[in-house]
Design a protein around this motif. Structure first.
Motif, PDB file in Angstrom:
ATOM      1  N   UNK A 266       0.662  -1.264  -0.582  1.00 45.78           N
ATOM      2  CA  UNK A 266      -0.037  -0.157   0.025  1.00 45.78           C
ATOM      3  C   UNK A 266       1.152   1.544   0.280  1.00 45.78           C
ATOM      4  N   UNK A 267       2.138   0.845   0.653  1.00 40.97           N
ATOM      5  CA  UNK A 267       2.951   2.563   0.690  1.00 40.97           C
ATOM      6  C   UNK A 267       3.334   2.490  -0.917  1.00 40.97           C
ATOM      7  N   UNK A 268       4.036   1.875  -1.469  1.00 43.41           N
ATOM      8  CA  UNK A 268       4.599   1.594  -2.919  1.00 43.41           C
ATOM      9  C   UNK A 268       3.976   2.664  -4.000  1.00 43.41           C
ATOM     10  N   UNK A 269       2.067   1.606  -3.583  1.00 43.74           N
ATOM     11  CA  UNK A 269       0.789   2.172  -4.405  1.00 43.74           C
ATOM     12  C   UNK A 269       1.022   3.778  -4.118  1.00 43.74           C
ATOM     13  N   UNK A 270       0.745   4.681  -2.735  1.00 46.82           N
ATOM     14  CA  UNK A 270       0.726   4.785  -2.592  1.00 46.82           C
ATOM     15  C   UNK A 270       1.972   6.436  -3.007  1.00 46.82           C
ATOM     16  N   UNK A 271       2.703   6.164  -2.697  1.00 48.73           N
ATOM     17  CA  UNK A 271       3.490   6.617  -3.220  1.00 48.73           C
ATOM     18  C   UNK A 271       3.617   6.838  -5.323  1.00 48.73           C
ATOM     19  N   UNK A 272       3.034   6.003  -5.335  1.00 46.78           N
ATOM     20  CA  UNK A 272       3.737   5.828  -7.697  1.00 46.78           C
ATOM     21  C   UNK A 272       2.153   6.699  -7.461  1.00 46.78           C
ATOM     22  N   UNK A 273       1.013   6.917  -7.029  1.00 48.04           N
ATOM     23  CA  UNK A 273      -0.330   7.420  -6.863  1.00 48.04           C
ATOM     24  C   UNK A 273       0.230   9.310  -6.623  1.00 48.04           C
TER      25      UNK A 273
END
Length: 498
Positions: A266-273
């Motif tokens: 989730x932290x990586x997806x948040x960074x991507x978004x």
């Protein structure tokens, strides 16, 4: 641009494309961005010009004007059976004039040396005040045999993945340390969905080579498609540490999610978004990870954002309806929640062009300042990039600073840090020592202590840390490193079993 074959000699057509390939490597620098062959082919496509056509200068001007380039390199070559001659000219797009011709000659077997000399001529034509040596130009890439280079260029020109693979295989057979050929071979295998072979080829690209970032991106994809999520995660992690693009963080999140660590995903997806808020897939992936982590409200928020960006996304609609129903007490079928979406594009070039635009504006502003102030700007920019995770870009800034002002200790220290991260341990040690020769401060001392610890020189690491802590007794990094050194020393002090 590809050079024109003015000799008419048969079997030499491949040499036309050899010039943009080799000159691109030789001319690229922290302050010069050379557009790729793919950029050029897209320009041909937009202008509806067949790539096989050798356009006139007027057509070239029309072709490249929308690309907002500063210079175009044009040229031709001749061969009379004994001597090979290359003639190049720079079209200055800003002043709309052709600069004087550059000419280099020699035997055909010396093609690479001839093109390297031509690169130096062109660099001086574009940047008359730039001090650069032939050795610096040559060091931009590993030495390549001419027969390997010919196979590489022929592979670039081939139209089928199988033909490409054949030529790239021959290139690496005769020149096993040819990083670019290994990279292109990997892409040819990847295109044919021969993922095992693609992984083997990508793994041959040296981690210090500029192609390593993109090679590891595709290596990660190949491993993902084979279900080897651990290797995919490792490959994407390597890229993210050096070029944290949105697609890289997204794919790293997908690999982490497949391994079951949904919070980290989730932290990586948040960074991507956050890096690219306009991509609906990143919001969907974050929604899936949040839902599986128990955050239904967060999942709904991201699904709504996804549908705002892409109203017709059927999966997002289905999941949103299911999650809303689950909040009302209805059971949620796990099969209704899709798998996270992987990204197959890697767009480092767009980032580099954007970054270079900012850099060029700054360079124009700083052109009249003294070298010390100019260097300090690059140090500050390098430190900013390093804090954001852009290691490769930070390294270029520190190198530029140390060239402008060799007595800038922070430039050497920053360079030591980036080289350490890139596993160039010898270079990192040399730069840290260069920084300390100018002044004593904590950052290069910490680099040396870490390097000594990696080399099992625990006593030396402890002594260096004592010096660091004398300068800053409360430094968290130094204290953490001191604990690691103490543990190593205690391990060494344990008596051997009888």
């Amino acid at each position: 641009m590809p050079f024109d074959n003015a000799s008419g000699a048969p079997g030499m057509e491949w040499i036309a494309e050899s010039f943009p390939e080799l000159l691109s490597q030789r001319l690229a620098s922290p302050t010069i961005y050379v557009l790729t062959r793919e950029d050029r082919l897209r320009a041909y496509d937009r202008a509806n010009i067949p790539t096989s056509v050798h356009p006139s200068r007027a057509t070239i001007y029309r072709l490249v004007e929308p690309m907002d380039v500063d210079y175009v390199v044009l040229g031709r070559y001749t061969f009379d059976g004994r001597a090979f001659t290359a003639i190049a000219q720079v079209l200055d797009m800003r002043s709309r004039k052709l600069l004087p011709e550059s000419r280099e000659s020699g035997q055909l077997i010396d093609l690479i040396n001839i093109e390297t000399s031509l690169a130096l001529d062109l660099l001086h034509a574009m940047r008359p005040n730039l001090s650069v040596s032939r050795q610096e130009i040559e060091s931009s890439a590993s030495p390549v045999r001419l027969d390997a280079f010919e196979n590489y260029v022929r592979g670039i020109l081939d139209t089928t993945a199988a033909d490409k693979a054949h030529h790239f295989q021959e290139a690496v057979r005769v020149n096993p340390a040819y990083n670019q050929a290994w990279f292109q071979l990997g892409k040819a295998w990847f295109e044919q969905q021969q993922y095992d072979q693609a992984i083997a080829a990508f793994a041959q690209v040296a981690l210090t080579d500029p192609a390593a970032r993109e090679a590891n991106f595709y290596l990660g994809l190949a491993a993902y498609y084979l279900g080897d999520f651990s290797r995919a995660e490792s490959a994407f992690t390597f890229v993210a540490a050096r070029m944290p693009l949105a697609e890289v963080d997204n794919n790293l999140g997908v690999a982490i999610a497949r391994r079951g660590d949904l919070k980290a995903a989730a932290l990586r997806f948040q960074k991507a978004s956050q890096q690219d808020p306009s991509d609906a897939d990143y919001h969907l992936n974050l929604a899936v990870a949040l839902y599986h982590s128990g955050d239904q409200a967060g999942a709904i928020r991201e699904l709504q954002e996804c549908l705002t960006l892409r109203p017709g996304d059927a999966e997002a609609k289905s999941v949103l309806a299911a999650v809303n129903a689950a909040r009302q007490g209805s059971p949620l079928n796990r099969s209704e929640v899709p798998l996270e979406r992987i990204k197959s594009n890697y767009d480092e070039n767009s980032f580099r062009q954007f970054f270079l635009g900012i850099q060029s504006a700054a360079e124009e502003r700083l052109a009249k300042t003294d070298p010390v102030s100019h260097a300090q700007f690059h140090v500050s920019r390098g430190q900013e990039l390093l804090s954001q995770g852009f290691g490769a870009e930070a390294e270029k800034q520190f190198r530029e600073a140390s060239t402008l002002d060799p007595q800038n200790a922070e430039a050497h220290s920053g360079l030591a840090h980036t080289l350490e991260a890139d596993n160039d341990l010898t270079g990192a040690r040399a730069e840290a020592e260069a920084a300390l020769a100018i002044k004593i401060f904590i950052d290069p001392l910490l680099v040396l202590a870490r390097l000594d610890l990696r080399d099992n020189r625990t006593d030396a690491a402890a002594q260096t840390l004592d010096r660091a802590l004398h300068l800053d007794p409360a430094n968290a990094s130094a204290l953490n490193l001191k604990r690691a050194v103490a543990a190593k020393l205690a391990e060494k002090a344990q008596p051997l079993p009888n």
